[in-house]
Design an enzyme around this catalytic site. Structure first.
Site, PDB file in Angstrom:
ATOM      1  N   GLY A 118       0.842  -1.195   0.000  1.00  0.00           N
ATOM      2  CA  GLY A 118       0.000   0.000   0.000  1.00  0.00           C
ATOM      3  C   GLY A 118       0.875   1.242   0.000  1.00  0.00           C
ATOM      4  N   GLY A 120       2.369   3.109   2.356  1.00  0.00           N
ATOM      5  CA  GLY A 120       3.589   3.102   3.176  1.00  0.00           C
ATOM      6  C   GLY A 120       4.674   2.262   2.519  1.00  0.00           C
ATOM      7  N   ILE A 142      -6.901  -3.365   1.204  1.00  0.00           N
ATOM      8  CA  ILE A 142      -8.363  -3.418   1.221  1.00  0.00           C
ATOM      9  C   ILE A 142      -8.954  -2.006   1.214  1.00  0.00           C
ATOM     10  CG2 ILE A 142      -8.528  -5.661   2.393  1.00  0.00           C
ATOM     11  CD1 ILE A 142      -9.380  -4.028   4.940  1.00  0.00           C
ATOM     12  N   ASP A 143      -8.150  -1.021   1.654  1.00  0.00           N
ATOM     13  CA  ASP A 143      -8.682   0.340   1.801  1.00  0.00           C
ATOM     14  C   ASP A 143      -8.942   1.038   0.457  1.00  0.00           C
ATOM     15  OD1 ASP A 143      -8.312  -0.158   4.475  1.00  0.00           O
ATOM     16  OD2 ASP A 143      -6.481   1.049   4.641  1.00  0.00           O
ATOM     17  N   GLY A 186     -11.054   0.861   6.463  1.00  0.00           N
ATOM     18  CA  GLY A 186     -10.863   1.815   5.369  1.00  0.00           C
ATOM     19  C   GLY A 186      -9.875   2.906   5.723  1.00  0.00           C
TER      20      GLY A 186
HETATM   21  O1  F6P Z   1      -4.786  -0.736   5.870  1.00  0.00           O
HETATM   22  C1  F6P Z   1      -5.537  -1.865   6.100  1.00  0.00           C
HETATM   23  C2  F6P Z   1      -6.214  -1.811   7.442  1.00  0.00           C
HETATM   24  O2  F6P Z   1      -6.977  -2.994   7.541  1.00  0.00           O
HETATM   25  C3  F6P Z   1      -7.081  -0.583   7.673  1.00  0.00           C
HETATM   26  O3  F6P Z   1      -8.329  -0.633   7.031  1.00  0.00           O
HETATM   27  C4  F6P Z   1      -7.174  -0.579   9.170  1.00  0.00           C
HETATM   28  O4  F6P Z   1      -7.395   0.732   9.623  1.00  0.00           O
HETATM   29  C5  F6P Z   1      -5.831  -1.083   9.605  1.00  0.00           C
HETATM   30  O5  F6P Z   1      -5.295  -1.788   8.505  1.00  0.00           O
HETATM   31  C6  F6P Z   1      -5.849  -1.981  10.818  1.00  0.00           C
HETATM   32  O6  F6P Z   1      -4.556  -2.193  11.212  1.00  0.00           O
HETATM   33  P1  F6P Z   1      -4.042  -3.431  12.108  1.00  0.00           P
HETATM   34  O7  F6P Z   1      -4.032  -4.645  11.233  1.00  0.00           O
HETATM   35  O8  F6P Z   1      -2.659  -3.020  12.473  1.00  0.00           O
HETATM   36  O9  F6P Z   1      -4.970  -3.555  13.251  1.00  0.00           O
END
Ligand code: F6P
Length: 364
Positions: A118, A120, A142-143, A186
């Site tokens: 993505g 980053g 997925i976002d 998202g």
């Molecule tokens: O970037 C993908 C994502 O699933 C976002 O939609 C969500 O805000 C974040 O990652 C959740 O992060 P983690 O997996 O670190 O809880």
């Protein structure tokens, strides 16, 4: 003429999503079948590149993974070679280990590195490319919030999961005459909420791009009740926020590429809705289920097209670029397009007008 390619590397970085294995399969199969290249897979994203943790990917290693969720290479949301987090007890220190990553690419005699990620991850890929690593990117999240492409691998599978959840909530909401709030992921954008909300027939869809007014939301729910619809579905993006207000932050993960973790807007909304309407209200937070399971056909196709396009880019020596989708075409764009920032739903996005015209409220 581009230099002769013999060996390439691939890594998956950032959050997992359905379709990553389909990408790894497409890249590896085409590299082997069409070009006879050797493929090295780095383990756990940039962690593997910095620490030289890797495995050779043979044809048989990627045969049969098309439909599997996750990534056979593993991934990481916390490893940035330029800002590498080192934990000592409770203390966190950061070091620039990018030279080690670059040296590993040279030592392994990699003629190209495909980075699947993505914003980053592809931002780091762009920096590595500027530092001499021949990189080609593939967008996934997925976002669906990556700049430079209209769609990313994983997005439509997440929409499918969120839409199924809305479908399932309908019957219980209707049976008990409740307001059901579904909080979806998202990050700072509302792509999943908008697509799933419209596909699932949500009555109110709340997205960060359209700050809401809780009194408008309450009015919509009460009006539905007055007209005999004694239940409602509210779909809220985790980044949704009231006009003039901020997002609900669940936690900060200091060592992460993007430390902000959102979450909790569903419960905040439920409190306000109960106060303003006295309607029986429940909350479901869909969470990481949205990143799990088998990719839908669309994502398998997109992954195959992106993976094979990336191999073409390597073969033509077009480094510093990434595969992208525009309309129904897969083409390529500079990696720099993905670096820095995210892609919100544009103002005037046609689906919003279509949704409004069938009575969907955005709470504004
Ligand atoms: O970037 C993908 C994502 O699933 C976002 O939609 C969500 O805000 C974040 O990652 C959740 O992060 P983690 O997996 O670190 O809880």
């Amino acid at each position: 003429m581009p230099a002769k390619i013999r060996r390439i590397g691939i890594l998956t970085g950032g959050g997992d999503c359905p379709g990553l294995n389909a990408v790894i399969r497409a890249v590896t199969k085409k590299a082997i079948l069409v070009h006879g290249w050797e493929v090295i897979g780095f383990l756990d994203g940039f962690h593997g590149l910095v620490n030289n943790r890797r495995r050779r990917l043979h044809y048989d290693d990627v045969s049969g993974i098309l439909t599997e969720g996750g990534t056979v290479l593993g991934t990481s949301k916390t490893v940035n070679p330029y800002h590498y987090a080192i934990k000592r007890g409770n203390r966190l220190a950061f070091r620039d280990l990018s030279r080690r990553a670059v040296a590993n690419v040279r030592r392994l005699k990699l003629d190209g590195l495909i980075v699947v990620g993505g914003d980053g991850t592809l931002g780091i890929a762009h920096r590595l490319n500027e530092d001499g690593v021949p990189v080609v990117g593939i967008p996934k999240t997925i976002d669906n919030d990556l700049k430079g492409t209209e769609v990313t691998v994983g997005f439509h599978s997440a929409v499918r999961i969120a839409t199924d959840a809305i479908d399932n909530l309908h019957s219980t909401a209707e049976a008990l005459h409740r307001v059901m709030i579904l909080e979806v992921m998202g990050h700072r954008t509302g792509w999943i909420a908008l697509f799933a909300g419209v596909a699932g027939g949500g009555d109110v869809v709340l997205i960060p791009e359209i700050p809401f007014d809780i009194r408008s939301v309450a009015q919509v729910l009460l009006r539905r009740n007055r007209f005999g619809k004694r239940f409602s579905i509210v779909v809220a993006a985790e980044g949704a926020h009231p006009r003039g207000g901020g997002e609900v932050v669940r936690e900060m993960v200091k060592e992460s590429l993007d430390p902000v973790r959102l979450g909790g807007i569903g419960f905040a909304l439920a409190e306000d809705i109960k106060k303003l309407t006295a309607l029986d209200t429940r909350v479901v937070v869909l969470g990481h289920l949205q990143r799990g399971g088998t990719p839908i056909a669309y994502d398998r196709l997109l992954a195959t097209r992106f993976g094979t396009e990336a191999i073409d880019l390597v073969a033509r020596g077009r480094f510093g670029r990434m595969a992208v989708a525009t309309g129904s075409r897969v083409t390529h764009a500079p990696l720099s397009a993905a670096a820095g920032g995210f892609r919100p739903i544009p103002r005037g996005f046609p689906l919003i007008a279509s949704a409004r015209s069938v009575g969907t409220s955005f709470g504004d």
